[in-house]
Design a protein around this motif. Sequence first.
Motif, PDB file in Angstrom:
ATOM      1  N   LYS A  55      26.813  27.403  20.447  1.00  0.00           N
ATOM      2  CA  LYS A  55      26.002  28.614  20.312  1.00  0.00           C
ATOM      3  C   LYS A  55      26.327  29.327  19.011  1.00  0.00           C
ATOM      4  N   GLY A  56      27.604  29.442  18.690  1.00  0.00           N
ATOM      5  CA  GLY A  56      28.001  30.105  17.454  1.00  0.00           C
ATOM      6  C   GLY A  56      27.530  29.356  16.228  1.00  0.00           C
ATOM      7  N   VAL A  57      27.635  28.027  16.266  1.00  0.00           N
ATOM      8  CA  VAL A  57      27.186  27.222  15.132  1.00  0.00           C
ATOM      9  C   VAL A  57      25.700  27.388  14.911  1.00  0.00           C
ATOM     10  N   PHE A  58      24.931  27.356  16.004  1.00  0.00           N
ATOM     11  CA  PHE A  58      23.483  27.496  15.854  1.00  0.00           C
ATOM     12  C   PHE A  58      23.111  28.877  15.351  1.00  0.00           C
ATOM     13  N   ALA A  59      23.758  29.911  15.865  1.00  0.00           N
ATOM     14  CA  ALA A  59      23.447  31.273  15.428  1.00  0.00           C
ATOM     15  C   ALA A  59      23.723  31.433  13.940  1.00  0.00           C
ATOM     16  N   ALA A  60      24.829  30.858  13.483  1.00  0.00           N
ATOM     17  CA  ALA A  60      25.152  30.953  12.055  1.00  0.00           C
ATOM     18  C   ALA A  60      24.119  30.225  11.223  1.00  0.00           C
ATOM     19  N   GLY A  61      23.712  29.038  11.681  1.00  0.00           N
ATOM     20  CA  GLY A  61      22.697  28.279  10.950  1.00  0.00           C
ATOM     21  C   GLY A  61      21.375  29.001  10.929  1.00  0.00           C
TER      22      GLY A  61
ATOM     23  N   LEU B 235      17.371  31.934  24.397  1.00  0.00           N
ATOM     24  CA  LEU B 235      17.129  30.494  24.386  1.00  0.00           C
ATOM     25  C   LEU B 235      18.370  29.668  24.125  1.00  0.00           C
ATOM     26  N   ASP B 236      19.234  30.136  23.245  1.00  0.00           N
ATOM     27  CA  ASP B 236      20.425  29.382  22.860  1.00  0.00           C
ATOM     28  C   ASP B 236      20.045  27.973  22.387  1.00  0.00           C
ATOM     29  N   ASN B 237      18.909  27.882  21.687  1.00  0.00           N
ATOM     30  CA  ASN B 237      18.435  26.631  21.095  1.00  0.00           C
ATOM     31  C   ASN B 237      18.038  25.574  22.123  1.00  0.00           C
ATOM     32  N   LEU B 238      17.748  25.976  23.367  1.00  0.00           N
ATOM     33  CA  LEU B 238      17.353  25.021  24.400  1.00  0.00           C
ATOM     34  C   LEU B 238      15.915  25.290  24.843  1.00  0.00           C
ATOM     35  N   LEU B 239      15.025  24.315  24.587  1.00  0.00           N
ATOM     36  CA  LEU B 239      13.620  24.442  24.998  1.00  0.00           C
ATOM     37  C   LEU B 239      13.450  24.167  26.485  1.00  0.00           C
ATOM     38  N   PHE B 240      14.014  23.060  26.955  1.00  0.00           N
ATOM     39  CA  PHE B 240      13.860  22.729  28.379  1.00  0.00           C
ATOM     40  C   PHE B 240      14.963  21.775  28.823  1.00  0.00           C
ATOM     41  N   TYR B 241      15.084  21.648  30.161  1.00  0.00           N
ATOM     42  CA  TYR B 241      15.988  20.691  30.796  1.00  0.00           C
ATOM     43  C   TYR B 241      15.127  19.680  31.550  1.00  0.00           C
ATOM     44  N   TYR B 242      15.549  18.432  31.544  1.00  0.00           N
ATOM     45  CA  TYR B 242      14.756  17.374  32.180  1.00  0.00           C
ATOM     46  C   TYR B 242      15.690  16.406  32.892  1.00  0.00           C
ATOM     47  N   MET B 243      15.288  15.992  34.092  1.00  0.00           N
ATOM     48  CA  MET B 243      16.068  15.018  34.845  1.00  0.00           C
ATOM     49  C   MET B 243      15.120  14.064  35.557  1.00  0.00           C
TER      50      MET B 243
ATOM     51  N   ASP C  26      16.019  23.194  17.555  1.00  0.00           N
ATOM     52  CA  ASP C  26      16.346  22.664  16.231  1.00  0.00           C
ATOM     53  C   ASP C  26      17.285  21.487  16.431  1.00  0.00           C
ATOM     54  N   GLN C  27      16.732  20.265  16.392  1.00  0.00           N
ATOM     55  CA  GLN C  27      17.530  19.081  16.681  1.00  0.00           C
ATOM     56  C   GLN C  27      18.271  18.553  15.458  1.00  0.00           C
ATOM     57  N   VAL C  28      18.047  19.172  14.310  1.00  0.00           N
ATOM     58  CA  VAL C  28      18.827  18.817  13.132  1.00  0.00           C
ATOM     59  C   VAL C  28      20.170  19.540  13.180  1.00  0.00           C
ATOM     60  N   THR C  29      20.131  20.831  13.544  1.00  0.00           N
ATOM     61  CA  THR C  29      21.367  21.598  13.701  1.00  0.00           C
ATOM     62  C   THR C  29      22.156  21.151  14.921  1.00  0.00           C
TER      63      THR C  29
ATOM     64  N   GLY D  32      10.353  15.943  20.404  1.00  0.00           N
ATOM     65  CA  GLY D  32      11.565  15.880  19.627  1.00  0.00           C
ATOM     66  C   GLY D  32      11.432  16.479  18.244  1.00  0.00           C
ATOM     67  N   SER D  33      12.315  16.052  17.367  1.00  0.00           N
ATOM     68  CA  SER D  33      12.387  16.644  16.037  1.00  0.00           C
ATOM     69  C   SER D  33      11.303  16.086  15.116  1.00  0.00           C
ATOM     70  N   PRO D  34      10.649  16.960  14.330  1.00  0.00           N
ATOM     71  CA  PRO D  34       9.630  16.497  13.383  1.00  0.00           C
ATOM     72  C   PRO D  34      10.184  16.167  12.007  1.00  0.00           C
ATOM     73  N   ASP D  35      11.515  16.145  11.851  1.00  0.00           N
ATOM     74  CA  ASP D  35      12.114  16.187  10.517  1.00  0.00           C
ATOM     75  C   ASP D  35      11.960  14.930   9.682  1.00  0.00           C
ATOM     76  N   ARG D  36      11.555  13.806  10.275  1.00  0.00           N
ATOM     77  CA  ARG D  36      11.445  12.575   9.484  1.00  0.00           C
ATOM     78  C   ARG D  36      10.077  12.403   8.817  1.00  0.00           C
ATOM     79  N   TYR D  37       9.172  13.345   9.051  1.00  0.00           N
ATOM     80  CA  TYR D  37       7.820  13.233   8.505  1.00  0.00           C
ATOM     81  C   TYR D  37       7.438  14.466   7.691  1.00  0.00           C
ATOM     82  N   ASP D  38       6.545  14.267   6.744  1.00  0.00           N
ATOM     83  CA  ASP D  38       5.853  15.369   6.084  1.00  0.00           C
ATOM     84  C   ASP D  38       4.541  15.568   6.827  1.00  0.00           C
ATOM     85  N   TRP D  39       4.331  16.782   7.338  1.00  0.00           N
ATOM     86  CA  TRP D  39       3.189  17.053   8.200  1.00  0.00           C
ATOM     87  C   TRP D  39       2.137  17.870   7.464  1.00  0.00           C
TER      88      TRP D  39
END
Length: 452
Positions: free
Chosen positions: A3-9, A215-223, A244-247, A291-298
Amino acid sequence: MLKGVFAAGLLVCLSNAMAAVSPQEADKLGVSLTPLGGEKAANAAGTIPAWSGGITQPPAGYAGAGQHHVDPFADDKPLFTITQANLEQYKANLTAGQIALFKAYPGSFQIPVYPSRRTASAPQWVYDNTRKNASAATLLKDGNGFTGAYGGIPFPIAQDGLEALWNHIARYRGTYAVRQSSDASVQRNGSYGLVTVRQEALFNYYQPGGSAADLDNLLFYYMAVTKSPARLAGGALLVHETLDQVTQARQAWAYAAGQRRVRRAPNVAYDTPLTTADNLMTADDKDMFNGSPDRYDWQLLGKREIYIPYNNYRLSSPDVKYEQLIKPGHLDPQYTRYELHRVWVVEGKLKAGARHVYGKRTLYLDEDSWQAAAVDQYDSRGELWRVSLAYLKNYYELPTTWSALDVFHDLQSGRYYVQNLDNEERGTSDFSQPTPEASHFSVATLRRLGTR
């Protein structure tokens, strides 16, 4: 610690965030635009009607939460049917993937076109939150997440491809959903095997009374727990889906029933092939894109009028058996329904130096719900490889627009994969169960549920 790492980022990224739309632009929501950002007006030809609120209550005959949906439009007849013979007449309103399916299956693939009914709707609190998000939400640096939004579409007046994509990822699907359904891997000759799974999802982003700060950087839980066939029964998967799945990467654990142990599953992401889907889709194909969109230019390429699957109640009817529905190459067209709707076209091109089996993906997002109705996936040579179709309907007990079935076509192998078959189940998705605490989605619960 996380949580602290994400908040700082987050603090570092905020200075690079894109500007939100102006309050004046946001005021168009509910006036000239629908509350979620679609155009309220009909199209010029009158073939797409004006949006007048969508479905606001279940139709007569609906038995209640967790039961199969009644078709509100059972008496509708097709206006016409697109076949290989008349394809040229309708190409302007089809996707590249749909055209490819006609080429692959010229004697059997058809698109029956029905009157367009703009049934998309959501609860008023989702509309209210979307209005707040419109002038407050901003993308984080590089578009790897967003801030300033909660409980609604984050960017109802999307300015670019990333904002539109996040609208799909963060769209409303209830707060807590439970369902048991079957998936089918369909071979070239039409033979198939079923895998039945019980699934739970807690959408943290749509917790009533919550906020972006919670949120604490959590969109959803799935099982998910596999029920059959016997050789797979007891296997289970737990996912904590980060924003943010990069952080902070997606967190996943798998329970192997044969070994009776839980293992971390760090590779359930990006282009990892899903073995349970007979390798016919990647991890980020699920839900059309996740998931993360970071591998593409959109890029946001604008709007088109496209015949997309819509109001597909018959497709999930308990009166239609799996063997009637599943045919070689594709679903039996007589059970499908397509309508003309406006869609946002979003294109993702693989970034230089990034790795993914898809060199390009094109998403077609329903303007009224931001749900992806179709996706075209291209290989590294630029050849169309896979075509994904979400057969949409309104889950009017919520209400929201979601898919009745997702179908993933592999043009190269002639096979396809169907997700979320529930015709022969005792019920369908149930959104009425008491919402559990987040602690329910734990490794301990996974181990307890994942038993033969």
